[in-house]
Each structure stands twice: as C-alpha cells, then as structure tokens.
Design a protein around this motif. Structure first.
Motif, mmCIF file in Angstrom:
data_model
loop_
_atom_site.group_PDB
_atom_site.id
_atom_site.type_symbol
_atom_site.label_atom_id
_atom_site.label_comp_id
_atom_site.label_asym_id
_atom_site.label_seq_id
_atom_site.Cartn_x
_atom_site.Cartn_y
_atom_site.Cartn_z
ATOM 1 N N ASP A 163 2.774 5.416 -3.105
ATOM 2 C CA ASP A 163 1.566 4.887 -3.738
ATOM 3 C C ASP A 163 0.359 5.782 -3.463
ATOM 4 O O ASP A 163 -0.472 6.027 -4.351
ATOM 5 N N PRO A 176 -6.260 -2.125 -0.755
ATOM 6 C CA PRO A 176 -5.034 -2.729 -0.192
ATOM 7 C C PRO A 176 -3.782 -2.308 -0.983
ATOM 8 O O PRO A 176 -3.844 -2.060 -2.185
ATOM 9 N N TYR A 177 -2.677 -2.275 -0.264
ATOM 10 C CA TYR A 177 -1.370 -1.965 -0.854
ATOM 11 C C TYR A 177 -0.505 -3.216 -0.740
ATOM 12 O O TYR A 177 -0.462 -3.861 0.316
ATOM 13 N N TYR A 178 0.188 -3.532 -1.818
ATOM 14 C CA TYR A 178 1.078 -4.691 -1.825
ATOM 15 C C TYR A 178 2.510 -4.168 -1.865
ATOM 16 O O TYR A 178 3.034 -3.799 -2.913
ATOM 17 N N LEU A 179 3.131 -4.128 -0.698
ATOM 18 C CA LEU A 179 4.428 -3.460 -0.540
ATOM 19 C C LEU A 179 5.426 -4.399 0.111
ATOM 20 O O LEU A 179 5.199 -4.858 1.243
ATOM 21 N N GLN A 180 6.503 -4.704 -0.594
ATOM 22 C CA GLN A 180 7.607 -5.494 -0.027
ATOM 23 C C GLN A 180 7.093 -6.788 0.623
ATOM 24 O O GLN A 180 7.392 -7.095 1.779
ATOM 25 N N ASN A 181 6.292 -7.514 -0.141
ATOM 26 C CA ASN A 181 5.740 -8.792 0.321
ATOM 27 C C ASN A 181 4.780 -8.645 1.502
ATOM 28 O O ASN A 181 4.526 -9.609 2.232
ATOM 29 N N GLU A 182 4.279 -7.438 1.712
ATOM 30 C CA GLU A 182 3.309 -7.191 2.771
ATOM 31 C C GLU A 182 2.029 -6.629 2.154
ATOM 32 O O GLU A 182 2.076 -5.857 1.200
ATOM 33 N N ILE A 183 0.896 -7.033 2.723
ATOM 34 C CA ILE A 183 -0.389 -6.429 2.355
ATOM 35 C C ILE A 183 -0.702 -5.395 3.419
ATOM 36 O O ILE A 183 -0.834 -5.722 4.604
ATOM 37 N N HIS A 240 -2.989 -2.064 4.822
ATOM 38 C CA HIS A 240 -4.271 -1.370 4.742
ATOM 39 C C HIS A 240 -4.159 -0.034 5.464
ATOM 40 O O HIS A 240 -3.570 0.058 6.547
#
Length: 780
Positions: free
Chosen positions: A411, A461-468, A470
């Motif tokens: 990303d 923010p990054y939304y990756l594999q159900n995780e937020i 930073h």
C-alpha cells in the motif's frame, strides 16, 4: 494321395511370398496371357499360375478352371514347389501317388499334370502348371518351354517388385526432402531464436523461413493476451487484414485462430467462403484473397495456450497428414521462441523489480538515477534523491505479523507512486526503505510539496486484514549537483538526511548538509568501535549510590555503563547509547551489564549489605527483540542464583508510550518473579499518570531537570511535591535524581521523598570505590 512335404524353410518362404503383395489381388492380363499361352503350347484344357501360402494354394490366373484357392494338403502344386525340376504326371491312373486324388477320381477327372516352380528371392513361392483330362507325354523340350513360361511369370513379379521398390524409394525421397526442409526451417529458426534480441524479429524470421521452403502458402503467428489475439508476425498477409485481426476476441466461431486459441485444439477450415466460423469475415478474407486457413495452437510446456500458428491458402485446400504434422512442428518451434522470451522477461524482471511491491529494485534504480543525472547535466537542471524509511515498521511486523507488514509495504508503494509524476521514479531498496528520484527540478517549492504530499499520504490509516494500522515516514533529501555528482554519494547523503529527519521527530523530511556527512562518518566509525568494544571487553560498570533520605543509609545504587576507548579515552553514554539503540548493539551491551551486576550484587549482599538492590537501565529494543528478549534474564537469575530483590529494572516513558500487550506481559513477568520496576525520568513524557494505572510500577524517579533548579519558592518544588504526594497515594516509592545542594536535600526530605541520588552524596563510583563505601557504612 499324401500331402506334400513342407520345405525346411517354409516359414521364411511364406514370408517372402507375402512380401510380394500378390496374394488376393485381382486378375491381371499380364499373367492371364501367360496361362493362355501355356495351355495352347501344350494343347491342355487347363492352365494356372498359383502361389502356395501357409495353408492354401491361391490362384492368380487360371484357364478353364473355376477355383480361386485350394487346400494345400490336396494341391499338386504343393508337391511341385518341393521339386528341383518340373513335376510331370503323364497318366494319373498309373501313378500310385496321385491315382486316388479327388480331382482324379471326380470332376474334373484329371489324367495329366505338368508343373514347374516359380522362384522369387531364392524361395519357391508358387508354380506354373498345365493339366488335362487326357493322358499326355511330356518331352524334355516341353519341360524347357514350361520353364521359359515360368521365367516369364518371375519376370513379371520382379517387375512388380521393382515398381513397389521405386514407389517406396520415391516416398522415402519425398520424406527425406520434407525432413531436409523441416531441418532447414528448424535450424534457421533456432539460430534466430538464439541470436535475435526481440520476440517480434524472431517470429518474423519463423514465418519467412517457413514461407521460403513451402511456396504458395502464407503464414501467421498470433499471440494470446488477456483473451485477445494480437499480431505477432504475418508479413505476407495484407496490412488491412492484420489490422482487422489484431485484438480479436477468442471464442468458438471467431475464425480459425480465434476458435483454436479458445479450444486449444487444431482448427482446419478448408473453404473459408462456406465455413460458419468465417461468416463475419468472409468479405475481409475475399479481399485478402484467402481461400483456406488451418490453425494450430501454440502451447507452453505446461499446456497453456500462448497463441496460434496459421497457414493460409489462396484457394480451398484440404491438408494432408504430412501437412498437419508440419504445422504442428511449426507451432512447437514458435512456442520455443515465445517461452524463451517469456523466460528472459521473467529473469530480467526478477533481477530488476521488487517481487512484493513490483517497484524497481536497487539494481535498476541505480540505472535510472544514472540516466537522470546525465539528462540533468545535459539540460543544466537538478535532480533530487529522496531516501524514505517507514517509522516503527519493525514493531508492526513483530506485533501484527509479516503478512500485515507485506500488505503495508504494498500500500505504501502505491501511495508513493500516486504522489509523484510519471517521469519520476520510486524504487524499493529492501525492508521498509524506498528511494524516490525527482527529475528536472526547477524550483524547490515543488519538491517540498511532493515531500509533504508523500508524508501525508503515508500517515493516513491503513485497513489491512481486519486491522487498522498507522505508520509514518522519515524522508532524507539530497540534491544533484549541489550535494554530490555521483550515484553512490547521493544515496549516502539521502540516507544520512533521513536519519536527520528521524532525529527531529519522525514523520518529517530533512535536507542533507555537510555537517550531516561528518556526523555520518563519525557514526559509522562509532558503530565499528562499538562492535570492537563488545568483543574486547572495553565496557565497565560504575555504581552511583542511592541514599535513603530518612536515615542516610545506602541500600540501593544505579549501575551505569562506561566505555574506556583504547585511543579516545572515556566515551560518554550520551555519545554511544543512541547509536547502540539504533543498531541493536544495546542488547549485547545490556546483557553484559546485567551479568556483571548480578555477579557484583550477589557478592555485596553476602558480605557487606544484605538488602542491597542495584537498578539497571533497560532499552525498549530489548523488550521487542523476538530472539534475544529481555525475559531471558529471568532464566539467568535462576541459573546464577541472583535474588529477584537484588535487581531493579528501570524503564522509560518512551517504552510505555509504544507499549503493546506483549511488552506489558513481559513487565508483569518480572513483577511476578519479584523484580521491582522503576519508571525513570518521570514527568518528562506524556500521560504519565495513565501509565501508573496500567503498568506495574514500584518506584518513580523524578527527573533531575525538576530537582536542579528547585528552591523553596520555585514551581519545580510544587511539581515535585505533587509527584511525591501522588506516588504515596498509589503506594509507589520516589527517588529524586540530580541532588547537588543541601537545600535540595532538605526540601525533598521535608516533602517525604524516599530516596535521593546525586553529586551531593556521591558521583558514580567504580567497583573498588563503591565496595569501600559499603565497607565504611558497615563499619559505622
């Protein structure tokens, strides 16, 4: 009548007979002419030319005799082929051997028989015979005539053999010519594959080589990409036709090649004008003067369709077996060329592009930067090199896993690409490091906007594999030709500038300066010296006493690391500890401190001060390292029998600010084992009170910055008093650092501070001096 004896070579004789290919063939005038001549010459009613098979006598030509074959066991001729000369029976009624033969005692009531063997390739394969219902005499001259007639039969058979041999030879020659053609085509093509630099030129050479050997046909190679056929090579087909076919969707009914690419099977259209697959392109084909199209799939070694090889004819045409085999070979050769190019492309991409982010890697980035510098030199412009490093990326990897880390890098790579122009380059060097090359700089305002744009994009923010998730970035910037004029120097400068960005608070950018270069050289030298110091035991420990402010006793001390450099003398902790933190060498240093403290404190507790407790400063890095985690100290304490009360761990607020569940678990492990925890430099960080609620804390150490300027009427006194009161309420003991005057001592003692540390009591002492201090205390 007895059956004729079988020759000893009968098996080979039958094989030789079959090789003549005469059995069960139709009547032929050339043989009938001979049997008629034989019957006339000997005035016999019957005559025949027959061949003796394994179990039968088969008649090739007969006169006045209706049979086509006869059982070998009752055959006169079966006896004839066993004779060296003619077999003659002048009167069967007078012959003991033949008088009871079925053809003698019944129709046709034979009385006379004369037969002579027919020999081919040394084997007696059949006979020429005459026979009649009346007895006859047969002179020597008659036998000679019969032999001549048999020789005529043999001549005809030999002529047939020669004809077959000639045909076979012609077929072999044709096949040889075809093989030689294919060999020439194959060799020409393979040579082009080896030496050509592009797939387009190789495919064109393939088509030209095929068309040169096989006239009156036109060839086409189409390549399959994204379910569409693209022109690879078709030099003999009209341009308007190639343009119309380029980009053709594949599918059944999409012409010959579209159907072949879809099904993966050969498609033969013998007449384009009548075939439904060509209904939509009939006029196009007619304009191009195409009457037939045979298409063969070009497949990779794993069976994947790569494209098609097609042969066109000007008129309707049906392919022979040989032509189908030929087109199959052409398609195979084409697949070699395509796969070789694909493999070369893959190898080149793997060598020059990062597999994870698909960005250029260090190798090709260097080439891009060289080209950019050459253009800038020619155009009298500038080039900026940005070295970008993600902040806290290691913590994200350690806590959320490498798969989340990989997704974050992907990303980030895309966000950086979205922030720069098409003519600029972003590359990944490895890990969480990126390089951005900004070309043709005319003013620095645009450069700074780009840097700010990148920082802003990465910090979202990054939304990756159900995780937020930073993160942020630190960017170092260097300029060509102002800072350096070669690739290596520019990259070093940008790297150093990036560390400058981290030093001013991360999520920032920083320009390279000469002072940074000097600092970088000093830092590199320091790192090398640190490694040498660890290996050569150049570090030693000093102990600063911690005084009980109520009774002035010494039951605590802080262990402090010192470095005696062999040439530079004493190097202060402020000079080497930050570098050791960045490089991870702090773990080796901390382990060394811990082992010496355990050894010293155990000895002092046994001999001089049973309640002595030594505090050790710990590094945040030590809590997050997966292989050399600080919790290994608990095992070492058990092994060397160090009481848990003898050691205290000092932690910083920066550790708690970045703490996660894993770090808090490790702190609680020490606490449960009986090891005290002290929060160092209290009051200099953020949200300190919330940390006291969430994490195990036994001691607060008031930072010396509050004590240094404390007087009876100062705000620092108010702050210190507030800290002490709060700690008392929470059951936490307080240590004041940096006490240097009697006034500071009196103020802190009156406020109820538990312990003090500073030059008023003692400077950090080496082992012998601290040991003497403990001996003096014990004596008094």
């Amino acid at each position: 009548m007895k059956a004729a004896p079988r020759p000893s070579n009968d098996k080979q004789r039958v094989i030789a007979l079959h090789q003549l290919n005469i059995l069960d063939t139709v009547a032929e005038e050339r043989f009938d002419r001979i049997t008629r001549l034989a019957a006339h010459s000997f005035d016999c009613h019957f005559a025949s030319i027959s061949f003796i098979d394994e179990e039968r006598q088969w008649y090739k030509s007969v006169v006045n005799f209706p049979a086509t074959d006869l059982d070998r066991n009752i055959s006169f001729c079966a006896h004839t082929i066993t004779q060296d000369k003619a077999l003659v029976i002048e009167d069967s009624h007078l012959s003991e051997c033949y008088k009871d033969h079925p053809y003698v005692v019944s129709s046709p009531f034979l009385r006379f028989y004369a037969g002579i063997k027919i020999t081919m390739n040394g084997y007696h394969v059949g006979s020429l015979c005459v026979f009649d219902t009346q007895p006859k005499s047969f002179e020597h001259s008659d036998k000679m005539i019969l032999q001549d007639l048999a020789n005529m039969v043999e001549s005809e058979l030999q002529k047939e053999q020669l004809t077959h041999a000639a045909q076979a030879l012609q077929q072999y020659q044709n096949k040889l010519d075809e093989t030689q053609k294919l060999t020439r085509v194959r060799n020409t093509i393979l040579e082009k594959i080896v030496h050509s630099v592009s797939l387009t030129s190789v495919l064109s050479e393939i088509v030209k080589a095929v068309e040169l050997e096989y006239l009156d046909q036109k060839c086409s190679i189409l390549l399959l990409k994204d379910k569409r056929l693209l022109c690879g090579a078709a030099p003999s087909l009209p341009s308007f036709y190639n343009d119309a076919i380029h980009g053709l969707d594949i599918g059944i009914g999409q012409g010959s090649c579209g159907t072949t690419a879809f099904t993966g099977e050969r498609t033969v259209v013998e007449d384009i004008s009548r075939h439904p697959y060509w209904a939509a392109w009939t006029e196009l084909a007619e304009k191009a003067e195409l009457g037939a199209c045979w298409s063969e799939p070009v497949k990779a070694s794993d069976g994947t369709v790569l494209g098609t090889f097609a042969i066109y004819h000007a008129h309707p045409a049906t392919p022979s077996t040989e032509e189908l085999e030929r087109i199959e070979q052409f398609a195979y050769i084409t697949s070699i060329a395509i796969e070789r190019q694909n493999t070369s492309d893959l190898i080149w991409r793997q060598a020059n592009f990062d597999e994870l982010t698909q960005l250029p890697n260090r190798n090709i980035m260097g080439e891009h930067l060289k080209q950019a510098l050459n253009v800038a030199k020619r155009n009298q412009t500038q080039v900026a090199v940005m070295f970008l490093d993600l902040d806290n990326f290691k913590d994200i990897n350690d806590t959320l896993g490498h798969s989340v880390g990989d997704d974050l890098l992907i990303d980030c790579a895309q966000r950086i690409k979205d922030c720069i122009r098409h003519k600029d380059i972003v590359a990944r060097l490895g890990g969480d490091e990126f390089v951005v090359i900004i070309n043709d700089i005319l003013d620095f305002s645009g450069l700074e906007k780009t840097a700010q744009k990148i920082l802003k994009a990465i910090s979202r923010p990054y939304y990756l594999q159900n995780e937020i998730v930073h993160t942020s970035a630190s960017i170092g910037i260097t300029i060509y030709p102002d800072d350096a004029e070669d690739v290596t120097s520019l990259l070093k400068n940008a790297d150093q500038a990036m560390y400058g960005a981290k030093a001013i608070g991360k999520n920032n950018y920083h320009y390279y300066t000469k002072s940074m270069r000097d600092a970088a050289l000093k830092r590199m030298t320091l790192i090398a010296d640190l490694r040498h110091a660890i290996d050569n035991d150049e570090f030693y420990i000093v102990y600063q006493p911690i005084i009980n402010l109520h009774d002035q006793s010494i039951t605590k001390a802080e262990a402090l690391i010192r470095w005696r450099h062999p040439t530079r003398g004493l190097v202060g902790p402020d000079d080497f500890i930050p570098v050791a933190e960045e490089t991870g060498l702090i773990i080796d240093i901390s382990d060394c401190v811990f082992e010496r403290v355990c050894r010293d404190v155990c000895q002092w507790r046994k001999t001089l001060c049973p309640t002595l407790q030594i505090s050790i400063n710990t590094s945040p890095t030590h809590y997050t390292d997966p292989e050399r985690c600080i919790t290994l100290w608990l095992e070492k304490m058990l092994i060397n029998r160090t009481p848990p009360q003898a050691v205290l761990l000092e932690i910083t607020e920066s550790l708690l600010m970045d703490a996660n569940k894993s770090i808090s678990t490790k702190l609680f492990q020490f606490r449960q084992a009986g090891v005290d925890i002290a929060l160092d430099d209290f009051g200099t960080g953020y949200s300190s009170i919330s940390y006291l609620k969430r994490y195990p804390t036994d001691y607060l150490k008031i930072d010396k910055s509050f004590v240094h300027s404390m007087t009876e009427v100062s705000n620092d006194k108010v702050l210190c008093e507030a800290i002490i009161v709060m700690a008392k309420k929470l059951g936490i003991k307080v240590v004041a650092e940096g006490i240097e005057t009697q006034e500071q001592y009196n103020i802190l003692q009156n406020m109820g501070c538990d312990y003090g540390q500073g030059y008023l009591f003692a400077k950090p002492l080496e082992h012998q001096a601290f040991n003497a201090l403990l001996e003096q205390q014990k004596a008094t």
